[in-house]
Design a protein around this motif. Structure first.
Motif, mmCIF file in Angstrom:
data_model
loop_
_atom_site.group_PDB
_atom_site.id
_atom_site.type_symbol
_atom_site.label_atom_id
_atom_site.label_comp_id
_atom_site.label_asym_id
_atom_site.label_seq_id
_atom_site.Cartn_x
_atom_site.Cartn_y
_atom_site.Cartn_z
ATOM 1 N N ARG A 1 -24.064 -37.777 -109.930
ATOM 2 C CA ARG A 1 -23.405 -37.633 -111.228
ATOM 3 C C ARG A 1 -22.173 -38.537 -111.369
ATOM 4 N N ASP A 2 -21.574 -38.926 -110.232
ATOM 5 C CA ASP A 2 -20.354 -39.739 -110.278
ATOM 6 C C ASP A 2 -20.585 -41.185 -109.846
ATOM 7 N N PHE A 3 -21.086 -41.365 -108.632
ATOM 8 C CA PHE A 3 -21.197 -42.704 -108.066
ATOM 9 C C PHE A 3 -22.540 -43.346 -108.411
ATOM 10 N N VAL A 4 -22.492 -44.616 -108.743
ATOM 11 C CA VAL A 4 -23.714 -45.351 -109.084
ATOM 12 C C VAL A 4 -24.522 -45.666 -107.834
ATOM 13 N N PHE A 5 -23.833 -46.111 -106.779
ATOM 14 C CA PHE A 5 -24.498 -46.480 -105.524
ATOM 15 C C PHE A 5 -23.975 -45.595 -104.400
ATOM 16 N N LEU A 6 -24.876 -44.826 -103.791
ATOM 17 C CA LEU A 6 -24.484 -43.845 -102.783
ATOM 18 C C LEU A 6 -24.616 -44.386 -101.372
ATOM 19 N N ASN A 7 -23.788 -43.857 -100.463
ATOM 20 C CA ASN A 7 -23.930 -44.193 -99.050
ATOM 21 C C ASN A 7 -25.134 -43.454 -98.468
ATOM 22 N N ALA A 8 -25.455 -43.739 -97.223
ATOM 23 C CA ALA A 8 -26.661 -43.188 -96.598
ATOM 24 C C ALA A 8 -26.625 -41.664 -96.524
ATOM 25 N N ARG A 9 -25.438 -41.093 -96.388
ATOM 26 C CA ARG A 9 -25.310 -39.633 -96.299
ATOM 27 C C ARG A 9 -25.243 -38.959 -97.662
ATOM 28 N N ARG A 10 -25.219 -39.761 -98.710
ATOM 29 C CA ARG A 10 -25.141 -39.262 -100.081
ATOM 30 C C ARG A 10 -23.872 -38.430 -100.310
ATOM 31 N N THR A 11 -22.785 -38.840 -99.643
ATOM 32 C CA THR A 11 -21.531 -38.098 -99.769
ATOM 33 C C THR A 11 -20.461 -38.880 -100.522
ATOM 34 N N GLY A 12 -20.713 -40.132 -100.804
ATOM 35 C CA GLY A 12 -19.715 -40.963 -101.465
ATOM 36 C C GLY A 12 -20.274 -42.325 -101.799
ATOM 37 N N PRO A 13 -19.404 -43.243 -102.193
ATOM 38 C CA PRO A 13 -19.869 -44.567 -102.604
ATOM 39 C C PRO A 13 -20.375 -45.405 -101.436
ATOM 40 N N LEU A 14 -21.161 -46.385 -101.757
ATOM 41 C CA LEU A 14 -21.723 -47.315 -100.778
ATOM 42 C C LEU A 14 -20.604 -48.123 -100.116
ATOM 43 N N PRO A 15 -20.606 -48.248 -98.782
ATOM 44 C CA PRO A 15 -19.583 -49.075 -98.130
ATOM 45 C C PRO A 15 -19.864 -50.559 -98.360
ATOM 46 N N GLY A 16 -18.809 -51.361 -98.378
ATOM 47 C CA GLY A 16 -18.953 -52.777 -98.665
ATOM 48 C C GLY A 16 -19.824 -53.525 -97.674
ATOM 49 N N ASN A 17 -19.793 -53.106 -96.380
ATOM 50 C CA ASN A 17 -20.578 -53.841 -95.381
ATOM 51 C C ASN A 17 -22.084 -53.639 -95.556
ATOM 52 N N ALA A 18 -22.483 -52.669 -96.384
ATOM 53 C CA ALA A 18 -23.909 -52.452 -96.635
ATOM 54 C C ALA A 18 -24.524 -53.643 -97.367
ATOM 55 N N LEU A 19 -23.722 -54.324 -98.187
ATOM 56 C CA LEU A 19 -24.226 -55.482 -98.916
ATOM 57 C C LEU A 19 -24.521 -56.633 -97.957
ATOM 58 N N ARG A 20 -23.650 -56.828 -96.989
ATOM 59 C CA ARG A 20 -23.877 -57.895 -96.003
ATOM 60 C C ARG A 20 -25.137 -57.603 -95.191
ATOM 61 N N ARG A 21 -25.333 -56.334 -94.843
ATOM 62 C CA ARG A 21 -26.509 -55.966 -94.054
ATOM 63 C C ARG A 21 -27.796 -56.199 -94.834
ATOM 64 N N VAL A 22 -27.780 -55.883 -96.120
ATOM 65 C CA VAL A 22 -29.002 -56.055 -96.900
ATOM 66 C C VAL A 22 -29.293 -57.534 -97.134
ATOM 67 N N ASP B 1 -28.645 -59.861 -94.906
ATOM 68 C CA ASP B 1 -29.235 -60.264 -93.629
ATOM 69 C C ASP B 1 -30.707 -59.861 -93.569
ATOM 70 N N ALA B 2 -30.989 -58.639 -94.040
ATOM 71 C CA ALA B 2 -32.366 -58.151 -94.033
ATOM 72 C C ALA B 2 -33.269 -58.981 -94.954
ATOM 73 N N ALA B 3 -32.675 -59.545 -95.998
ATOM 74 C CA ALA B 3 -33.446 -60.367 -96.934
ATOM 75 C C ALA B 3 -33.524 -61.823 -96.496
ATOM 76 N N GLY B 4 -32.953 -62.127 -95.327
ATOM 77 C CA GLY B 4 -33.025 -63.486 -94.805
ATOM 78 C C GLY B 4 -31.961 -64.418 -95.336
ATOM 79 N N ALA B 5 -30.884 -63.860 -95.913
ATOM 80 C CA ALA B 5 -29.797 -64.690 -96.456
ATOM 81 C C ALA B 5 -28.572 -64.592 -95.562
ATOM 82 N N GLU B 6 -28.762 -64.886 -94.266
ATOM 83 C CA GLU B 6 -27.660 -64.762 -93.313
ATOM 84 C C GLU B 6 -26.586 -65.829 -93.519
ATOM 85 N N ASN B 7 -26.926 -66.896 -94.240
ATOM 86 C CA ASN B 7 -25.982 -68.016 -94.401
ATOM 87 C C ASN B 7 -25.074 -67.866 -95.615
#
Length: 222
Positions: free
Chosen positions: A111-132, A134-140
């Motif tokens: 109801r509040d946050f658009v993007f949730l963290n893995a535990r669904r307790t708060g907002p997504l942490p910034g380092n999650a974007l870097r990880r995704v 990397d997973a998509a092959g954009a390490e550079n």
């Protein structure tokens, strides 16, 4: 008094040290649509957040901490409050159809946050974007680098005025006199710019998909 004191003493006597700024690693604009296509196939909040970050050319913290109350989906405007902005000034982002599609995929998760963290307790942490990325092959590249990608594309491939492009990035005008007189945020002009950016990304993506399908077709077109 301390003769080696810097503030209010040596800082007045010695020349100011200029910090050398290194550019953030960034993808060329032509490679971003293919990345968006990969992200679209990933079913997680970080992928959706990364898509919105690229489409809006905003900062990681602004996207990861986004709250539903900031969005006027009917009026197609995302108003980021001053306390969440680097320059401590409210910033309005015009929403395109592509941005609304990303938001629609995560509506109802919280109801509040658009993007949730893995535990669904708060907002997504910034380092999650870097990880995704990397997973998509954009390490550079790094999330912040997409702002540079957008700005370079706007300068090289569009005719939009400099101040419109700078305001799209929520940059303050370099001239204090100009900033004092120009207090608007050029929302309508920025909307046209962001529509053009979304169109560029969408058109190129379809070309990438089409080429991929063409390569996999058997001889004879059967």
């Amino acid at each position: 008094e301390n003769p080696a004191r810097w503030r209010g003493h040596l800082d007045k006597l010695l020349p100011r040290h200029k910090r050398s700024t290194l550019p953030f690693p960034a993808l060329p604009a032509e490679q971003v649509p293919a990345l968006l296509h990969k992200l679209d196939r990933m079913a997680n909040p970080a992928a959706r957040a990364c898509e919105l970050l690229i489409l809006t050319a905003t900062r990681s913290g602004e996207v990861c901490g986004a709250r539903w109350e900031e969005f006027d989906l009917e009026g197609r405007v995302w108003t980021i409050p001053a306390q969440r902005m680097k320059a401590k000034r409210t910033h309005r982002v015009p929403l395109t159809e592509a941005m609304l599609e990303v938001l629609e995929q995560v509506r109802g998760n919280h109801r509040d946050f658009v993007f949730l963290n893995a535990r669904r307790t708060g907002p997504l942490p910034g380092n999650a974007l870097r990880r995704v990325l990397d997973a998509a092959g954009a390490e550079n590249c790094v999330p912040h680098g997409f702002r540079s990608t957008f700005r370079t594309w706007a300068a090289e491939q569009t005719n939009h005025p400099r101040e419109v492009c700078e305001m799209a990035l929520a940059h303050t005008l370099e001239s204090k006199v100009e900033a004092a007189y120009n207090r608007g945020d050029l929302l309508d002009k920025r909307r046209a710019l962001m529509e053009e950016w979304s169109a560029f990304l969408g058109t190129f993506e379809r070309e990438v998909v089409f080429k991929a399908l063409s390569v996999s077709e058997p001889a004879g077109g059967e």
